[in-house]
Write a protein that holds these residues in place. Structure first.
Motif, PDB file in Angstrom:
ATOM      1  N   LYS A  31      -4.414   0.153 -23.781  1.00  0.00           N
ATOM      2  CA  LYS A  31      -3.426  -0.393 -24.512  1.00  0.00           C
ATOM      3  C   LYS A  31      -2.976  -0.543 -23.829  1.00  0.00           C
ATOM      4  N   GLU A  32      -1.996   0.237 -22.850  1.00  0.00           N
ATOM      5  CA  GLU A  32      -0.734  -0.113 -21.822  1.00  0.00           C
ATOM      6  C   GLU A  32      -1.214  -0.426 -20.783  1.00  0.00           C
ATOM      7  N   ARG A  70      -3.677   4.677 -26.794  1.00  0.00           N
ATOM      8  CA  ARG A  70      -2.301   4.120 -26.438  1.00  0.00           C
ATOM      9  C   ARG A  70      -2.506   3.768 -24.781  1.00  0.00           C
ATOM     10  N   SER A 126      -3.871   8.652 -28.706  1.00  0.00           N
ATOM     11  CA  SER A 126      -2.882   9.861 -27.156  1.00  0.00           C
ATOM     12  C   SER A 126      -3.898   8.189 -25.844  1.00  0.00           C
TER      13      SER A 126
END
Lengths: 267, 135
Positions: free
Chosen positions: B92-93, B89, B86
């Motif tokens: 990265k986002e 993620r 998580s």
């Protein structure tokens, strides 16, 4: 050759004289130490001559000490060449193995190995296979003794400079049984430093091999830098022989003069 | 009495030296370099010689640890992986794949190293992959 050894080991195991036989096993494509406990399961037993004589020898006496320390009441058989038997005799005088609890099964080394090792006595007192061949003199020592002192010193310093301080010479040594090692004593050798202090590291070990090294040559074979340690310890053995008329392991129950000197009342 | 010599491969680096672990009654007591190994031919470095010590070291991590309120706590693999995935993620986002770097290891196998760089490139979209052997 191997047939005679297997027959002898089977007799020892089947009769219950020994708990296990410490020998060599060819398994999974490699040769290594193994404790054989069943007389009917000796198929993979080998003598350590894979591609050439003696090319896969191991410090079986070292593994024997490990077993004896944990199982002092048990008797074990062990595969011995001339050098290993010298080891057994010497380890007994240093109280590391009880001779009554060890049954050696001897093999005599062939000429080729005796010459490669420059072994003074390439056979044990008793052996079940092989032929007794003449001992070979220390040519490597004589060769170095032939050059002058300054050049000899340079030679050894060049050799010692290759050391990566892996402690392999000590770790493989069947005669290195001390619980505390001088080579890890901070007053003498700082353990965290690389390269080792020269020539202190190697000469400390050489001095400790005096009256103890049985000239098996396993240190030489374990050295990743190919330092001719065996030649160094052969020279040390010659000096002890000249000064004290003693070579470790050739006569049973004969203690090292250095062992006796450290006892109270001996001058 | 249960005495065994177990042939294995050193895990310290990618060389792949073969050694025997000497095991007495379930305890690993010594390391013996394999003489017939074509890789190390009966030799080892100082790390390989001490494999038997680190395997059973009380300092060795055997379960994942997660820092919670400043202190490390033992957690399950599921919780550790869930947390890591998580966070990756989120980063990265929020900041793009190139805000993440991956350090692989000589102690892992070729295949594991391949998987890690594949994961970095295909899943996170970055070429930031480095390795201790490139020092």
């Amino acid at each position: 050759m191997i047939k005679e050894v297997k027959k002898r080991v089977k007799e020892l195991l089947d009769s219950g004289k020994i708990t296990g036989f410490l020998g060599l096993r060819d398994m999974n494509g490699h040769v290594g130490p193994h404790l054989f406990c069943d007389g009917g399961d000796l198929e993979a037993l080998v003598l350590g001559d894979r591609e050439r004589p003696g090319d896969s020898r191991y410090p079986l006496n070292k593994q024997l000490i490990h077993l004896a320390r944990s199982y002092p009441e048990d008797t074990f058989g062990v595969l011995v060449r001339g050098c290993d038997e010298r080891g057994l005799k010497t380890l007994s005088t240093w109280n590391q193995l009880h001779p009554d609890k060890v049954v050696p099964v001897g093999i005599a080394c062939p000429q080729e190995l005796a010459e490669a090792c420059e072994c003074l006595r390439p056979y044990p007192d008793e052996f079940v296979c092989g032929e007794k061949v003449e001992g070979c003199p220390y040519d490597s020592v004589a060769q170095l003794d032939g050059i002058d002192l300054a050049a000899r010193f340079d030679h050894w310093m060049r050799e010692f400079e290759k050391c990566i301080k892996c402690y392999g010479c000590r770790d493989i040594c069947p005669m290195c049984f001390c619980k505390e090692c001088s080579l890890e004593s901070n007053e003498l050798i700082r353990t965290g430093d690389i390269p080792p202090e020269m020539p202190l590291f190697h000469l400390t070990r050489a001095v400790h091999m005096a009256g103890r090294c049985i000239d098996c040559g396993l240190c030489n074979e374990a050295c990743p830098a190919d330092i001719p340690l065996r030649t160094l310890y052969k020279k040390v053995a010659d000096i002890i022989d000249e000064e004290f008329h003693y070579r470790p392991g050739y006569v049973a129950d004969q203690k090292s003069p250095l062992n006796i000197l450290s006892q109270p009342g001996v001058e | 009495m249960d005495y065994r010599t177990a042939l294995t491969t050193c895990t310290y680096c990618g060389c792949g030296c073969n050694l025997y672990l000497e095991v007495l009654d379930g305890q690993i007591i010594d390391t013996i370099p394999c003489k017939t190994s074509p890789v190390n031919e009966g030799k080892l470095c100082i790390k390989g010689w001490n494999v038997h010590e680190f395997v059973q070291s009380p300092n060795r991590l055997t379960r994942p640890l997660l820092r919670k309120e400043g202190t490390f706590e033992e957690v399950s693999w599921d919780e550790a992986l869930e947390f890591t995935a998580s966070k990756l993620r989120d980063i990265k986002e929020g900041y793009g794949g190139d805000s993440i770097g991956f350090l692989t290891s000589a102690k892992a196998t070729n295949e594991e190293n391949y998987l890690l760089q594949k994961f970095a490139r295909a899943a996170l979209g970055t070429n930031n992959v480095d390795h201790c052997a490139r020092l």
